[in-house]
Design an enzyme around this catalytic site. Sequence first.
Site, short mmCIF file in Angstrom:
data_model
loop_
_atom_site.label_atom_id
_atom_site.label_comp_id
_atom_site.label_asym_id
_atom_site.label_seq_id
_atom_site.Cartn_x
_atom_site.Cartn_y
_atom_site.Cartn_z
N ARG A 267 0.82 -1.21 0.00
CA ARG A 267 0.00 0.00 0.00
C ARG A 267 0.86 1.27 0.00
O ARG A 267 1.78 1.39 0.80
CB ARG A 267 -0.90 -0.03 1.26
CG ARG A 267 -1.74 1.21 1.47
CD ARG A 267 -2.87 1.29 0.47
NE ARG A 267 -3.79 2.37 0.81
CZ ARG A 267 -4.72 2.81 -0.03
NH1 ARG A 267 -4.86 2.27 -1.23
NH2 ARG A 267 -5.53 3.78 0.33
N PHE A 338 -4.65 -1.80 7.96
CA PHE A 338 -5.25 -1.88 6.62
C PHE A 338 -6.10 -0.65 6.30
O PHE A 338 -6.52 -0.47 5.15
CB PHE A 338 -6.16 -3.12 6.51
CG PHE A 338 -5.46 -4.39 6.10
CD1 PHE A 338 -4.68 -5.09 7.00
CD2 PHE A 338 -5.61 -4.89 4.82
CE1 PHE A 338 -4.06 -6.28 6.63
CE2 PHE A 338 -5.00 -6.08 4.43
CZ PHE A 338 -4.21 -6.77 5.34
N GLY A 340 -9.30 1.52 5.69
CA GLY A 340 -10.66 1.17 5.22
C GLY A 340 -10.72 -0.20 4.58
O GLY A 340 -11.72 -0.92 4.70
N GLU A 363 -15.01 -21.72 26.75
CA GLU A 363 -14.25 -22.51 27.74
C GLU A 363 -13.95 -21.69 29.00
O GLU A 363 -12.87 -21.79 29.58
CB GLU A 363 -12.99 -23.11 27.11
CG GLU A 363 -13.36 -24.28 26.24
CD GLU A 363 -12.20 -25.17 25.84
OE1 GLU A 363 -11.29 -25.39 26.64
OE2 GLU A 363 -12.25 -25.66 24.70
C1 LIG Z 1 -19.46 -20.14 19.71
C2 LIG Z 1 -19.57 -20.81 21.04
C3 LIG Z 1 -19.15 -22.12 21.18
C4 LIG Z 1 -19.29 -22.77 22.40
N1 LIG Z 1 -18.95 -24.11 22.53
C5 LIG Z 1 -19.27 -24.77 23.66
C6 LIG Z 1 -19.11 -26.19 23.75
O1 LIG Z 1 -18.61 -26.86 22.84
N2 LIG Z 1 -19.52 -26.83 24.88
C7 LIG Z 1 -20.06 -26.15 25.95
O2 LIG Z 1 -20.43 -26.78 26.94
N3 LIG Z 1 -20.19 -24.79 25.91
C8 LIG Z 1 -19.83 -24.10 24.80
N4 LIG Z 1 -19.99 -22.73 24.72
C9 LIG Z 1 -20.45 -22.01 25.90
C10 LIG Z 1 -19.40 -21.10 26.52
O3 LIG Z 1 -18.44 -21.87 27.21
C11 LIG Z 1 -20.13 -20.09 27.42
O4 LIG Z 1 -20.74 -19.17 26.54
C12 LIG Z 1 -19.23 -19.39 28.41
O5 LIG Z 1 -18.79 -20.27 29.41
C13 LIG Z 1 -19.91 -18.19 29.09
O6 LIG Z 1 -21.20 -18.47 29.52
P1 LIG Z 1 -22.41 -17.50 29.09
O7 LIG Z 1 -22.29 -17.25 27.65
O8 LIG Z 1 -23.66 -18.07 29.60
O9 LIG Z 1 -22.11 -16.12 29.83
P2 LIG Z 1 -22.55 -15.72 31.33
O10 LIG Z 1 -22.09 -16.75 32.28
O11 LIG Z 1 -23.98 -15.34 31.33
O12 LIG Z 1 -21.66 -14.42 31.55
C14 LIG Z 1 -22.06 -13.11 31.11
C15 LIG Z 1 -20.99 -12.13 31.57
O13 LIG Z 1 -20.91 -12.12 33.02
C16 LIG Z 1 -19.58 -12.42 33.42
N5 LIG Z 1 -19.61 -13.23 34.66
C17 LIG Z 1 -20.41 -14.27 34.93
N6 LIG Z 1 -20.15 -14.76 36.15
C18 LIG Z 1 -19.13 -14.03 36.65
C19 LIG Z 1 -18.39 -14.04 37.86
N7 LIG Z 1 -18.62 -14.93 38.82
N8 LIG Z 1 -17.40 -13.12 38.02
C20 LIG Z 1 -17.13 -12.21 37.06
N9 LIG Z 1 -17.80 -12.13 35.89
C21 LIG Z 1 -18.78 -13.03 35.69
C22 LIG Z 1 -18.98 -13.21 32.26
O14 LIG Z 1 -17.56 -13.12 32.27
C23 LIG Z 1 -19.59 -12.50 31.06
O15 LIG Z 1 -18.89 -11.33 30.77
C24 LIG Z 1 -19.82 -22.06 23.52
C25 LIG Z 1 -20.20 -20.73 23.38
C26 LIG Z 1 -20.10 -20.10 22.16
C27 LIG Z 1 -20.56 -18.68 22.04
#
Ligand SMILES: Cc1cc2nc3c(=O)[nH]c(=O)nc-3n(C[C@H](O)[C@H](O)[C@H](O)COP(=O)(O)OP(=O)(O)OC[C@H]3O[C@@H](n4cnc5c(N)ncnc54)[C@H](O)[C@@H]3O)c2cc1C
Length: 386
Positions: A267, A338, A340, A363
């Site tokens: 670029r 990059f 735009g 995880e």
């Molecule tokens: C694309 C994708 C693939 C996935 N694959 C799998 C899979 O193969 N198997 C499986 O079992 N799960 C899977 N998951 C689930 C994933 O592990 C969860 O989304 C994750 O553990 C967070 O849970 P939640 O989304 O319900 O968020 P929540 O638990 O609702 O959390 C919401 C927010 O609050 C914060 N929070 C919650 N509790 C606390 C605390 N005690 N202290 C500080 N902050 C807190 C969190 O950090 C977050 O910012 C997947 C999720 C996605 C999006």
Amino acid sequence: MDYFFTEDQKSIQKLSRKIAEEKVVPVRAELDETGQFPWAIMKNCAEAGLFGVSIPEEYGGIGGGILENCIVVEELSKACLGVSVSYAASLLGTYPILLGASEEQKKKYIPQVASGKKLAAFGLTEANAGSDAQGIRTEAKKVGDEYILNGTKQWITNGGEADIYTVIAMTDKSKGGRGATAFILEKGMEGFSFGKKENKLGIRASATRELVFQDCKVPKENVIGKEGMGFILTMRTFDRTRPGIGAQAVGVAHGALDAAIQYTKEREQFERKIISFQAIQHMLADMAIQVEAARALVYSVARYIDSKPKDFSKVSAMSKVFPSDMAMKVVVDAVQVFGGYGYMKEYPVEKMMRDAKILQIYEGTNQIQRNIIALELIKEAASRRR
Ligand SMILES: Cc1cc2nc3c(=O)[nH]c(=O)nc-3n(C[C@H](O)[C@H](O)[C@H](O)COP(=O)(O)OP(=O)(O)OC[C@H]3O[C@@H](n4cnc5c(N)ncnc54)[C@H](O)[C@@H]3O)c2cc1C
């Protein structure tokens, strides 16, 4: 940097890199657009023996450990995180079996995953139970020689594509954390079906789907370990798979850095290549520093876990948090380099930016990882005072 890989590790890296460059890069934009599961690439990985790199030889693998998994995952992630998580989720689903299953169960299930003939998946999360895993409501009631499962798992990677599922369900709610049990389920079991496939921001090549259990009958022989071990096996599994998320982060960040360097050499603005601007050079230098620091952490934690220490939750959590926070910053900076064009789909960095966000979430979110690290620090401080 030379990380002093063995000849076997170097050859795993070379094979994975070849698949990433020759098979993944040409199709990653299309997979991202269509959300099509990368079966052809999974087959390439299977043919190259990559599904067996972290599986003991007696179950059809090559006897490597966490580091070998990180090497494959990093290479695939340089090209596409949607592909690398489809690969990595199979080991995630296999770990509870490796860690807690009977010899008979291991012999039945693990060789199928090690050869890549079948994919595995891990089902813990539910609509109302993410970080608070102990809030899961999927129930497994013992009736005679079977367990009857009812409930729905949400957002399960490889859902619908995998054949083998490790699923955590409550067998005794009154026991709280000690009331969950891990089961092995197979696709096609009566009462086991799949719900909707999610339409996601990133890692769109991967399948994220509900697992639905309606009076699903699971033979008692499919319990992993004993009743009540579900959460223990889950934690022991995550302790071993979190460096793999770190490796995903290192891979995608390295991929973004490579793309950014290439672009700055092409670029021109103000009649100069943009790589000649010091502001751009410093951004690239900072990105490179962060990628290398994260890589060094991931490899050393992986090696440490492979040396079979007693307790490694703290460093395992660190090997997920630092690289994933790093990756999010590096991919955003890559888009900035990059300008735009970084915002357009002609270049890979906008996809990398969408993909990388998940690394801070799945995880165990990075907030939860920091809780784990802080708890260990408090325990260590208390034991020093004694
Ligand atoms: C694309 C994708 C693939 C996935 N694959 C799998 C899979 O193969 N198997 C499986 O079992 N799960 C899977 N998951 C689930 C994933 O592990 C969860 O989304 C994750 O553990 C967070 O849970 P939640 O989304 O319900 O968020 P929540 O638990 O609702 O959390 C919401 C927010 O609050 C914060 N929070 C919650 N509790 C606390 C605390 N005690 N202290 C500080 N902050 C807190 C969190 O950090 C977050 O910012 C997947 C999720 C996605 C999006």
